[in-house]
Each structure stands twice: as structure tokens, then as C-alpha cells.
Scaffold this motif. Structure first.
Motif, PDB file in Angstrom:
ATOM      1  N   ALA A 137      67.165   5.869 -68.685  1.00 14.18           N
ATOM      2  CA  ALA A 137      66.297   5.694 -69.846  1.00 14.18           C
ATOM      3  C   ALA A 137      66.959   4.797 -70.888  1.00 14.18           C
ATOM      4  O   ALA A 137      66.292   3.959 -71.518  1.00 14.18           O
ATOM      5  CB  ALA A 137      65.967   7.055 -70.457  1.00 14.18           C
ATOM      6  N   VAL A 138      68.277   4.950 -71.083  1.00 19.09           N
ATOM      7  CA  VAL A 138      69.006   4.068 -72.003  1.00 19.09           C
ATOM      8  C   VAL A 138      68.951   2.629 -71.505  1.00 19.09           C
ATOM      9  O   VAL A 138      68.687   1.696 -72.278  1.00 19.09           O
ATOM     10  CB  VAL A 138      70.473   4.536 -72.152  1.00 19.09           C
ATOM     11  N   ALA A 139      69.204   2.419 -70.205  1.00 17.54           N
ATOM     12  CA  ALA A 139      69.178   1.066 -69.644  1.00 17.54           C
ATOM     13  C   ALA A 139      67.800   0.425 -69.806  1.00 17.54           C
ATOM     14  O   ALA A 139      67.690  -0.762 -70.154  1.00 17.54           O
ATOM     15  CB  ALA A 139      69.574   1.113 -68.170  1.00 17.54           C
ATOM     16  N   ASP A 140      66.749   1.203 -69.573  1.00 16.35           N
ATOM     17  CA  ASP A 140      65.387   0.665 -69.725  1.00 16.35           C
ATOM     18  C   ASP A 140      65.118   0.277 -71.182  1.00 16.35           C
ATOM     19  O   ASP A 140      64.490  -0.768 -71.452  1.00 16.35           O
ATOM     20  CB  ASP A 140      64.363   1.706 -69.275  1.00 16.35           C
ATOM     21  N   ALA A 141      65.574   1.110 -72.125  1.00 15.06           N
ATOM     22  CA  ALA A 141      65.372   0.804 -73.541  1.00 15.06           C
ATOM     23  C   ALA A 141      66.133  -0.455 -73.938  1.00 15.06           C
ATOM     24  O   ALA A 141      65.620  -1.293 -74.706  1.00 15.06           O
ATOM     25  CB  ALA A 141      65.819   1.992 -74.401  1.00 15.06           C
ATOM     26  N   VAL A 142      67.356  -0.617 -73.448  1.00 16.36           N
ATOM     27  CA  VAL A 142      68.152  -1.808 -73.757  1.00 16.36           C
ATOM     28  C   VAL A 142      67.441  -3.063 -73.246  1.00 16.36           C
ATOM     29  O   VAL A 142      67.376  -4.090 -73.940  1.00 16.36           O
ATOM     30  CB  VAL A 142      69.565  -1.681 -73.155  1.00 16.36           C
ATOM     31  N   THR A 143      66.886  -2.992 -72.047  1.00 16.11           N
ATOM     32  CA  THR A 143      66.153  -4.147 -71.496  1.00 16.11           C
ATOM     33  C   THR A 143      64.982  -4.526 -72.384  1.00 16.11           C
ATOM     34  O   THR A 143      64.745  -5.711 -72.668  1.00 16.11           O
ATOM     35  CB  THR A 143      65.654  -3.809 -70.078  1.00 16.11           C
ATOM     36  N   ARG A 144      64.256  -3.530 -72.855  1.00 15.04           N
ATOM     37  CA  ARG A 144      63.104  -3.800 -73.709  1.00 15.04           C
ATOM     38  C   ARG A 144      63.529  -4.347 -75.069  1.00 15.04           C
ATOM     39  O   ARG A 144      62.859  -5.223 -75.631  1.00 15.04           O
ATOM     40  CB  ARG A 144      62.271  -2.528 -73.861  1.00 15.04           C
ATOM     41  N   MET A 145      64.644  -3.849 -75.603  1.00 10.76           N
ATOM     42  CA  MET A 145      65.135  -4.367 -76.883  1.00 10.76           C
ATOM     43  C   MET A 145      65.577  -5.818 -76.758  1.00 10.76           C
ATOM     44  O   MET A 145      65.343  -6.641 -77.652  1.00 10.76           O
ATOM     45  CB  MET A 145      66.274  -3.484 -77.403  1.00 10.76           C
ATOM     46  N   ARG A 146      66.222  -6.136 -75.663  1.00 12.49           N
ATOM     47  CA  ARG A 146      66.679  -7.518 -75.476  1.00 12.49           C
ATOM     48  C   ARG A 146      65.528  -8.483 -75.282  1.00 12.49           C
ATOM     49  O   ARG A 146      65.680  -9.689 -75.479  1.00 12.49           O
ATOM     50  CB  ARG A 146      67.649  -7.578 -74.290  1.00 12.49           C
ATOM     51  N   SER A 147      64.360  -7.937 -74.910  1.00  5.70           N
ATOM     52  CA  SER A 147      63.168  -8.789 -74.803  1.00  5.70           C
ATOM     53  C   SER A 147      62.409  -8.859 -76.128  1.00  5.70           C
ATOM     54  O   SER A 147      61.390  -9.560 -76.221  1.00  5.70           O
ATOM     55  CB  SER A 147      62.248  -8.267 -73.705  1.00  5.70           C
ATOM     56  N   GLY A 148      62.897  -8.131 -77.149  1.00  6.49           N
ATOM     57  CA  GLY A 148      62.321  -8.242 -78.482  1.00  6.49           C
ATOM     58  C   GLY A 148      61.267  -7.218 -78.841  1.00  6.49           C
ATOM     59  O   GLY A 148      60.614  -7.336 -79.886  1.00  6.49           O
ATOM     60  N   GLU A 149      61.067  -6.144 -78.021  1.00  2.60           N
ATOM     61  CA  GLU A 149      60.014  -5.170 -78.301  1.00  2.60           C
ATOM     62  C   GLU A 149      60.313  -4.328 -79.539  1.00  2.60           C
ATOM     63  O   GLU A 149      59.413  -3.986 -80.301  1.00  2.60           O
ATOM     64  CB  GLU A 149      59.814  -4.248 -77.101  1.00  2.60           C
ATOM     65  N   PHE A 150      61.579  -3.935 -79.714  1.00  2.00           N
ATOM     66  CA  PHE A 150      61.976  -3.124 -80.862  1.00  2.00           C
ATOM     67  C   PHE A 150      63.470  -3.294 -81.069  1.00  2.00           C
ATOM     68  O   PHE A 150      64.153  -3.987 -80.292  1.00  2.00           O
ATOM     69  CB  PHE A 150      61.603  -1.645 -80.671  1.00  2.00           C
ATOM     70  N   THR A 151      63.998  -2.698 -82.143  1.00  2.00           N
ATOM     71  CA  THR A 151      65.393  -2.920 -82.542  1.00  2.00           C
ATOM     72  C   THR A 151      66.312  -1.771 -82.170  1.00  2.00           C
ATOM     73  O   THR A 151      67.464  -1.987 -81.783  1.00  2.00           O
ATOM     74  CB  THR A 151      65.466  -3.137 -84.068  1.00  2.00           C
ATOM     75  N   LYS A 152      65.831  -0.528 -82.279  1.00  2.00           N
ATOM     76  CA  LYS A 152      66.661   0.639 -82.023  1.00  2.00           C
ATOM     77  C   LYS A 152      65.787   1.811 -81.641  1.00  2.00           C
ATOM     78  O   LYS A 152      64.656   1.943 -82.125  1.00  2.00           O
ATOM     79  CB  LYS A 152      67.498   1.001 -83.263  1.00  2.00           C
ATOM     80  N   VAL A 153      66.319   2.684 -80.771  1.00  2.00           N
ATOM     81  CA  VAL A 153      65.672   3.945 -80.476  1.00  2.00           C
ATOM     82  C   VAL A 153      66.761   4.998 -80.270  1.00  2.00           C
ATOM     83  O   VAL A 153      67.846   4.702 -79.773  1.00  2.00           O
ATOM     84  CB  VAL A 153      64.768   3.853 -79.227  1.00  2.00           C
ATOM     85  N   VAL A 154      66.487   6.213 -80.724  1.00  2.00           N
ATOM     86  CA  VAL A 154      67.408   7.331 -80.514  1.00  2.00           C
ATOM     87  C   VAL A 154      66.858   8.179 -79.373  1.00  2.00           C
ATOM     88  O   VAL A 154      65.768   8.739 -79.481  1.00  2.00           O
ATOM     89  CB  VAL A 154      67.570   8.178 -81.780  1.00  2.00           C
ATOM     90  N   LEU A 155      67.605   8.244 -78.289  1.00  2.00           N
ATOM     91  CA  LEU A 155      67.189   9.017 -77.122  1.00  2.00           C
ATOM     92  C   LEU A 155      68.052  10.269 -77.013  1.00  2.00           C
ATOM     93  O   LEU A 155      69.274  10.206 -77.151  1.00  2.00           O
ATOM     94  CB  LEU A 155      67.306   8.176 -75.854  1.00  2.00           C
ATOM     95  N   ALA A 156      67.398  11.385 -76.763  1.00  2.00           N
ATOM     96  CA  ALA A 156      68.087  12.672 -76.744  1.00  2.00           C
ATOM     97  C   ALA A 156      67.992  13.311 -75.371  1.00  2.00           C
ATOM     98  O   ALA A 156      67.168  12.945 -74.531  1.00  2.00           O
ATOM     99  CB  ALA A 156      67.478  13.605 -77.792  1.00  2.00           C
ATOM    100  N   ARG A 157      68.865  14.281 -75.165  1.00  2.00           N
ATOM    101  CA  ARG A 157      68.769  15.154 -74.001  1.00  2.00           C
ATOM    102  C   ARG A 157      69.107  16.576 -74.423  1.00  2.00           C
ATOM    103  O   ARG A 157      69.578  16.807 -75.543  1.00  2.00           O
ATOM    104  CB  ARG A 157      69.649  14.674 -72.847  1.00  2.00           C
TER     105      ARG A 157
END
Length: 398
Positions: A137-157
Motif C-alpha cells: 500500500a505504501v509503494a502504491d501511494a508513492v507511485t501515485r504521488m510521483r505521478s502528481g495525484e497528491f502530496t502526502k498520505v498517512v497510512l496506518a495498520r
């Protein structure tokens, strides 16, 4: 019980042990305990609940406090928690009675060691999601951020723990408080049969008269038991481009949210460090003077909630990513817990380093701020380090 009543006009005599007496007097289900660097609070019973409806929460709280004052309560307060989700039910009440004590850190008895559970409680542990799924989930979020979708997200478990017997919540609270008496320790009912318990390092906002204070955190590193290595980790955190960027995102959002309320808002240019028993955090203390003294602590807290430190930015996009990525309901986690009085003064803390207890089960929460420079391995390790706050209070480990 040794304690004293809060009085804004005089400084009462404080006997040694006043704060720890309140800590030791805490009982689950009916009591609400909050400790901060400024005072210790124990609320008992429920004089009035705050209704959950479509009217603004600040109005509902003010209405209940004013009604209690008209009925003869000299210093009514509202205590409890507000969840992460904006439309979820809160757990706020005005207690029947409230006792105030000095800060735990000023009580010499707080230095006495807290006993660990006898007999070694055996916990069944389930990680939700599993570490590899969280890393993906972290890797997927990083990919989306690098494409410009958003700047930061806090993911929990979460860790879901079950034992043969119900946990001793008063003993657990005592161990949390004694591990970090300068922090924010809390235990409040969070729903029928449930208790929210934890030790947060992060003040969302406090209001005293016309003055506000906030202490946003963002960017973290695990502590080391080796002193030299621990100092190195702290120094590295202060210079980490990834963590400094993560922190700047949070501070900018806090400045933007609070500025409309203030005639003056002071925000230091560079962060400092805050330490807990298990973590180092980048920290900025924000102070300001209110334009309108009628603005309450809860109103300020709701203007800030959720900060990028617990959600991300832009907020709406980050909320959507969280809903897609986390296979559980956060409930009170990354909401806020605190109090407010009838004059509008109060203190609200970000609900992190916490667990929710229900019967023989405990659900622990931990999250990490994910930015474009994040790695799945580092963020998974950070959540593991944050779990340590609570696990060590239980005498358990991963």
C-alpha cells in the motif's frame, strides 16, 4: 483522595502525590482520565451527554455547558474523544464531577516504577494488514504521488490482540503515564463497552483566554537503547530531507488553518525535537493571539482536524486513499481527545499511540506519513517502532 480543585484565581496547596492519586483512582467505564504537561484531570460519572446530530458540534458542546452552568455547576467541562471520520459519532460527555491535579511530571511519586503484569499474559496477535500488504500500500501511494495525484498520505495498520482474560486497564494506564509523565496520557470511554487508552506526544491545540498553542509533529525516527546511536538518530532526523519535507507540509497546513483566527501567529522557521520513550519526532510549537476571544478550543481543534500529520494532503484525496488502502475502520484513532470548559478554554490532543479495549481484546494503531521519498521498508519499520509504546506498557513485544 489527595487532589485539588482547579482555580483560576488562586494557587492551591499541592501535596506530594496529588497527581498520582488521580491516576491511581481511575476506573474504566465510568471515569475519564487526561494528563498533560499542565495538569491532570479525572472526570467521574456523566451529568450530561453531548447529542450526536446534524447541528455543529461546537454549538452542541456550548449548549450543554451553558445549561449545566445555569443549573448550578460552578465549573462544568466536556471531556472525551472525537473520531477521525467527520460523520462518525463522538464520545463526549460532561462529567458529574471533575478533579484537577498538578502535572504528573511534577509529582515525585510518578518516578516510582510501574509493575509489569505477573505471569506473562499470552496474547494472540493478528496484524491488519500484514506487513507485506502494508508495504505494498505504501509503494502504491508513492507511485501515485510521483505521478502528481497528491502530496502526502498517512497510512496506518493495527495489531488485534486477544487474551484469555480482560486486560487490567488501570495498570496499563499507570505504566503508560510513568513511561512518559511529560506527555499526554488518556483513558476515556469510546463507545458501549469500549475504552480508548493511550499516550500521545502531540498537542493539536490548547486555548487559554485569548492565547492558543499548537505543537504539530511530523517526521519520526525510532529511539535506540544505545546512547551514542540514539544521539546520531536524533541528529540525522534534524537533517533528513524526507522528514523535513513531511514536517513542513504539516506546519504549513496548521499555519493556514489557524491564521484566520489570529491577530498574531508565531511559527518558528525550523523544527526542534521531541522525544518519547520509543520515538524521536520533529516538532514545531505554534503560538498565537486570538482575534475573537469567543472562539473556543474545540472550534480551533475542528478547524485543524485532521492535519496532514494524521491524514495527508490534499485532505479529501488523502481520505480517499486511506479508505482504499486500510482494511479497517480507524474509529477514534487519529481523531482527537481532550476537554473544554464553559469559558471556551481547553486542550485537544491528537489521538495516536493508542489502543481501543473491548472485553478481552485490544486493538493497537500505528501509522506513518508517506511522501514521494518514502520506502515501504522504512514506513513499515516506523509503524513497528510506534507500536512499542503500547506493547511495552503491556509487557509484550512483536
Amino acid at each position: 483522595m489527595s487532589a485539588f480543585l482547579r482555580d483560576t484565581t488562586a494557587t492551591p496547596f499541592v501535596s506530594p502525590g496529588a497527581a498520582t492519586a488521580l491516576l491511581d483512582a481511575y476506573r474504566p467505564a465510568t471515569d475519564r482520565f487526561l494528563a498533560s504537561p499542565h495538569h491532570t484531570l479525572l472526570g467521574r460519572g456523566t451529568a450530561a451527554g453531548i447529542p450526536h446530530d446534524t447541528r455543529p458540534l461546537t454549538w452542541r458542546v456550548r449548549n450543554v455547558l451553558n445549561a449545566r452552568r445555569r443549573a448550578g455547576a460552578s465549573a462544568p467541562v466536556v471531556v472525551g474523544s472525537v473520531p477521525f471520520a467527520p460523520d462518525a459519532p463522538h464520545s463526549l460527555v460532561s462529567p458529574q464531577s471533575v478533579q484537577w491535579g498538578p502535572p504528573l511530571r511534577e509529582d515525585p511519586l510518578i518516578a516510582l516504577p510501574a509493575l509489569l503484569p505477573e505471569g506473562g499474559t499470552v496474547w494472540q496477535v493478528r496484524e491488519v494488514p500484514a506487513p507485506e500488504q502494508y508495504g505494498q500500500a505504501v509503494a502504491d501511494a508513492v507511485t501515485r504521488m510521483r505521478s502528481g495525484e497528491f502530496t502526502k498520505v498517512v497510512l496506518a495498520r493495527t495489531l488485534e490482540l486477544t487474551s484469555p482474560d480482560e486486560p487490567d486497564l488501570p495498570a496499563m494506564l499507570s505504566r503508560l503515564a510513568r513511561r512518559d509523565p511529560a506527555g499526554y496520557t488518556f483513558a476515556v470511554p469510546s463507545g458501549p463497552g469500549r475504552t480508548l487508552i493511550g499516550a500521545s506526544p502531540e498537542l493539536l491545540v490548547a486555548r487559554t483566554g485569548g492565547r492558543l498553542t499548537g505543537n504539530p509533529l511530523g517526521g519520526s525516527a525510532a529511539r535506540s537503547t544505545d546512547l551514542a546511536e540514539d544521539v546520531q538518530r536524533a541528529a540525522a532526523l534534524l537533517e533528513s530531507p524526507k522528514d523535513l519535507h513531511e514536517h513542513a507540509v504539516v506546519v504549513d497546513a496548521v499555519r493556514e488553518a489557524l491564521a484566520p483566527f489570529c491577530t498574531r501567529l508565531e511559527v518558528p522557521e525550523r523544527p526542534t525535537l521531541v522525544r518519547t520513550a520509543t520515538m524521536w519526532h520533529l516538532s514545531t510549537t505554534v503560538t498565537g493571539e486570538l482575534t475573537d476571544p469567543g472562539v473556543t478550543a474545540l472550534e480551533l481543534a475542528l478547524a485543524l482536524h485532521p492535519t496532514p500529520a494524521v491524514c495527508g494532503t490534499p485532505t479529501d484525496v488523502a481520505r480517499a486513499v486511506i479508505a482504499e488502502s486500510e482494511p479497517f475502520d480507524r474509529g477514534p484513532y487519529t481523531g482527537m481527545v481532550g476537554w473544554q470548559d464553559a469559558d471556551g478554554d481547553g486542550e485537544w490532543v491528537v489521538t495516536i499511540r493508542c489502543a481501543e479495549a473491548e472485553g478481552r481484546s485490544l486493538r493497537l494503531f500505528a501509522g506513518a506519513g508517506v511522501v514521494a521519498a518514502s520506502s515501504p521498508e522504512a514506513e513499515t519499520a516506523e509503524t513497528g517502532a510506534k507500536f512499542r509504546t503500547f506493547l511495552e506498557a503491556m509487557g509484550a513485544s512483536l
